[in-house]
Motif scaffolding. Structure first.
Motif, PDB file in Angstrom:
ATOM      1  N   ILE A 138      25.971  70.517 -14.969  1.00  0.00           N
ATOM      2  CA  ILE A 138      27.142  70.483 -15.866  1.00  0.00           C
ATOM      3  C   ILE A 138      26.959  71.511 -16.982  1.00  0.00           C
ATOM      4  N   THR A 139      25.769  71.536 -17.551  1.00  0.00           N
ATOM      5  CA  THR A 139      25.469  72.493 -18.622  1.00  0.00           C
ATOM      6  C   THR A 139      25.659  73.928 -18.134  1.00  0.00           C
ATOM      7  N   ARG A 140      25.134  74.219 -16.962  1.00  0.00           N
ATOM      8  CA  ARG A 140      25.268  75.536 -16.352  1.00  0.00           C
ATOM      9  C   ARG A 140      26.738  75.940 -16.228  1.00  0.00           C
TER      10      ARG A 140
ATOM     11  N   ILE B   5      32.732  67.964 -25.709  1.00  0.00           N
ATOM     12  CA  ILE B   5      31.573  67.094 -25.971  1.00  0.00           C
ATOM     13  C   ILE B   5      30.425  67.373 -24.998  1.00  0.00           C
ATOM     14  N   THR B   6      30.369  68.616 -24.502  1.00  0.00           N
ATOM     15  CA  THR B   6      29.349  68.961 -23.502  1.00  0.00           C
ATOM     16  C   THR B   6      27.937  68.613 -23.970  1.00  0.00           C
ATOM     17  N   PHE B   7      27.642  68.952 -25.218  1.00  0.00           N
ATOM     18  CA  PHE B   7      26.266  68.800 -25.714  1.00  0.00           C
ATOM     19  C   PHE B   7      25.832  67.328 -25.691  1.00  0.00           C
ATOM     20  N   TYR B   8      26.626  66.481 -26.327  1.00  0.00           N
ATOM     21  CA  TYR B   8      26.263  65.059 -26.366  1.00  0.00           C
ATOM     22  C   TYR B   8      26.424  64.419 -24.983  1.00  0.00           C
ATOM     23  N   GLY B   9      27.483  64.806 -24.299  1.00  0.00           N
ATOM     24  CA  GLY B   9      27.777  64.228 -22.984  1.00  0.00           C
ATOM     25  C   GLY B   9      26.660  64.468 -21.980  1.00  0.00           C
TER      26      GLY B   9
ATOM     27  N   ALA C 194      23.597  64.996 -22.678  1.00  0.00           N
ATOM     28  CA  ALA C 194      22.419  64.218 -23.112  1.00  0.00           C
ATOM     29  C   ALA C 194      22.521  62.786 -22.582  1.00  0.00           C
ATOM     30  N   VAL C 195      23.739  62.223 -22.595  1.00  0.00           N
ATOM     31  CA  VAL C 195      23.935  60.860 -22.071  1.00  0.00           C
ATOM     32  C   VAL C 195      23.666  60.838 -20.561  1.00  0.00           C
ATOM     33  N   VAL C 196      24.198  61.847 -19.849  1.00  0.00           N
ATOM     34  CA  VAL C 196      23.969  61.921 -18.395  1.00  0.00           C
ATOM     35  C   VAL C 196      22.463  62.022 -18.107  1.00  0.00           C
ATOM     36  N   ARG C 197      21.790  62.873 -18.880  1.00  0.00           N
ATOM     37  CA  ARG C 197      20.340  63.060 -18.714  1.00  0.00           C
ATOM     38  C   ARG C 197      19.606  61.739 -18.908  1.00  0.00           C
ATOM     39  N   GLN C 198      20.040  60.967 -19.874  1.00  0.00           N
ATOM     40  CA  GLN C 198      19.390  59.684 -20.138  1.00  0.00           C
ATOM     41  C   GLN C 198      19.554  58.737 -18.938  1.00  0.00           C
ATOM     42  N   PHE C 199      20.763  58.719 -18.357  1.00  0.00           N
ATOM     43  CA  PHE C 199      20.970  57.912 -17.147  1.00  0.00           C
ATOM     44  C   PHE C 199      20.021  58.393 -16.043  1.00  0.00           C
ATOM     45  N   GLU C 200      19.896  59.713 -15.908  1.00  0.00           N
ATOM     46  CA  GLU C 200      19.005  60.265 -14.877  1.00  0.00           C
ATOM     47  C   GLU C 200      17.572  59.808 -15.130  1.00  0.00           C
ATOM     48  N   MET C 201      17.157  59.805 -16.400  1.00  0.00           N
ATOM     49  CA  MET C 201      15.792  59.364 -16.733  1.00  0.00           C
ATOM     50  C   MET C 201      15.577  57.906 -16.362  1.00  0.00           C
ATOM     51  N   MET C 202      16.690  57.149 -16.381  1.00  0.00           N
ATOM     52  CA  MET C 202      16.598  55.732 -15.996  1.00  0.00           C
ATOM     53  C   MET C 202      16.670  55.569 -14.480  1.00  0.00           C
ATOM     54  N   GLY C 203      16.767  56.698 -13.757  1.00  0.00           N
ATOM     55  CA  GLY C 203      16.802  56.637 -12.300  1.00  0.00           C
ATOM     56  C   GLY C 203      18.178  56.384 -11.720  1.00  0.00           C
ATOM     57  N   VAL C 204      19.218  56.473 -12.571  1.00  0.00           N
ATOM     58  CA  VAL C 204      20.585  56.217 -12.094  1.00  0.00           C
ATOM     59  C   VAL C 204      21.142  57.509 -11.469  1.00  0.00           C
TER      60      VAL C 204
ATOM     61  N   ASP D  57      32.844  54.958 -22.768  1.00  0.00           N
ATOM     62  CA  ASP D  57      33.147  56.067 -23.670  1.00  0.00           C
ATOM     63  C   ASP D  57      31.840  56.787 -24.010  1.00  0.00           C
ATOM     64  N   THR D  58      31.730  58.002 -23.493  1.00  0.00           N
ATOM     65  CA  THR D  58      30.489  58.781 -23.609  1.00  0.00           C
ATOM     66  C   THR D  58      29.964  58.832 -25.042  1.00  0.00           C
ATOM     67  N   LEU D  59      30.885  59.005 -25.986  1.00  0.00           N
ATOM     68  CA  LEU D  59      30.443  59.191 -27.367  1.00  0.00           C
ATOM     69  C   LEU D  59      30.009  57.889 -28.038  1.00  0.00           C
ATOM     70  N   ARG D  60      30.261  56.743 -27.375  1.00  0.00           N
ATOM     71  CA  ARG D  60      29.809  55.473 -27.941  1.00  0.00           C
ATOM     72  C   ARG D  60      28.459  55.034 -27.369  1.00  0.00           C
ATOM     73  N   CYS D  61      27.879  55.862 -26.496  1.00  0.00           N
ATOM     74  CA  CYS D  61      26.538  55.564 -25.971  1.00  0.00           C
ATOM     75  C   CYS D  61      25.507  56.026 -26.993  1.00  0.00           C
ATOM     76  N   TYR D  62      24.517  55.212 -27.239  1.00  0.00           N
ATOM     77  CA  TYR D  62      23.405  55.663 -28.077  1.00  0.00           C
ATOM     78  C   TYR D  62      22.114  55.289 -27.385  1.00  0.00           C
ATOM     79  N   MET D  63      21.082  56.084 -27.673  1.00  0.00           N
ATOM     80  CA  MET D  63      19.960  56.063 -26.755  1.00  0.00           C
ATOM     81  C   MET D  63      18.628  55.952 -27.456  1.00  0.00           C
ATOM     82  N   ASN D  64      17.704  55.428 -26.702  1.00  0.00           N
ATOM     83  CA  ASN D  64      16.336  55.316 -27.157  1.00  0.00           C
ATOM     84  C   ASN D  64      15.485  56.205 -26.271  1.00  0.00           C
ATOM     85  N   ILE D  65      15.010  57.327 -26.850  1.00  0.00           N
ATOM     86  CA  ILE D  65      14.202  58.207 -26.014  1.00  0.00           C
ATOM     87  C   ILE D  65      12.726  58.147 -26.387  1.00  0.00           C
TER      88      ILE D  65
END
Ligand code: ADP
Ligand code: MG
Length: 301
Positions: free
Chosen positions: A94-96, A69-73, A75-85, A33-41
């Motif tokens: 997606i934002t575009r 939920i585009t804005f938060y969603g 951000a979660v995808v971006r975080q996965f990308e930062m982790m190399g996923v 659930d995208t909205l239940r992800c929380y992140m450490n940046i």
């Protein structure tokens, strides 16, 4: 592989089919659930936590980010990308795609056929805006609308003026578009995966309705698309930088016109009308492409 589907609702048809396709191909799959992800940046080793656990070891994610939920969603995808996923669609793309004006501007820059579209901020410019798109009948759209909500057909100048005035008065962002009458209340959904149209359907609006959205009572039908339509859909997905996209075309007298490009296209209508295993093709795309740090920013803007 270990694959995460970012979805708010595991009982949705698209989510269920993607889970099924992953399992059939022997992958470990988690619906998150995208909205239940929380992140450490605030660290050089980005993390995502989910219901008290640290999400680790994923090879790929399939983002199914709802418009609300585009804005938060993203951000979660971006975080996965930062982790190399690896993400099936990258966050920037997606934002575009979620911004209809930005999408049309990008597509027009690449010479892709579009309905004549205008936008304005000030009510003082309404008369000229209507003239700019060729007069009435015309279509007025809320930029943030989906599923046909916020899309209005104004048949007369008076009607157009009052609807535009009302929307601008509410501080809503709108665009004004030439009405493609010859499309006959139908549009063509081209499902693009990895630079190819893998399935297409025609959506026909219900009697007395010009919006063909399935949510508005439209019916999906099998359709054979032309080479020009195929090429337009592929190009549109490429310009948007989307690996998986639903490109919606209107059949006009001057050829195919792109209406919108969807970054989380639904699977139900297209799988049921074509009998194709679209979910399987998305998972197969992941198998071919998911390597660590493989998500690259494609396109511009
Ligand atoms: P949404 O994001 O809410 O689906 P769309 O822009 O896709 O908004 O418009 C919804 C539907 O309205 C389309 O699927 C199409 O059938 C119809 N429509 C939209 N724009 C036009 C247009 N310019 N000319 C003719 N029909 C249109
Ligand atoms: Mg649409």
């Amino acid at each position: 592989m270990k694959i995460a589907i970012l979805s708010r609702n595991r009982s949705l048809y698209s989510t269920r089919r993607l889970v099924e396709a992953c399992e059939q191909r022997g992958h470990e799959v988690h619906v998150i659930d995208t909205l239940r992800c929380y992140m450490n940046i605030a660290s050089n080793s980005p993390e995502i936590h989910y219901k008290g656990e640290n999400l680790v070891g994923f090879d790929a994610i399939i983002p199914r980010i709802g418009a609300s939920i585009t804005f938060y969603g993203t951000a979660v995808v971006r975080q996965f990308e930062m982790m190399g996923v690896f993400s099936v669609n990258e966050s920037v793309a997606i934002t575009r795609a979620r911004d209809k004006l930005r999408s049309l501007q990008l597509l027009s820059r690449k010479g892709i056929g579009l309905p004549i579209t205008g936008f304005a901020h000030s009510p003082d410019d309404i008369q000229d805006l209507i003239k700019m798109v060729g007069g009435t009948p015309l279509v007025i759209k809320l930029l943030e609308g989906t599923q046909g909500i916020g899309v209005v057909l104004a048949e007369t100048r008076k009607a157009a003026e009052s609807v535009i005035e009302a929307f601008l008065g509410l501080n809503a962002n709108i665009m004004v578009q030439e009405f493609i009458k010859e499309a006959g209340g139908a549009d063509i959904r081209c499902f693009v995966v990895d630079g190819k149209v893998i399935a297409a359907m025609k959506r026909q609006a219900a009697e007395g309705e010009f919006r063909s959205n399935l949510h508005r009572g439209g019916t999906p039908e099998l359709v054979k698309i032309t080479p020009q339509e195929r090429a337009t859909a592929v190009k549109a997905a490429q310009v948007m930088g989307l690996n998986v996209a639903g490109v919606d075309l209107l059949r006009s007298d001057r050829g195919p016109l792109v209406m919108e490009v969807n970054s989380s296209p639904g699977l139900e209508g297209i799988e049921k009308s074509t009998g194709k295993d679209i979910a399987g093709m998305i998972v197969s795309f992941i198998e071919r492409n998911a390597k660590p740090n493989r998500t690259r920013t494609k396109g511009k803007g």
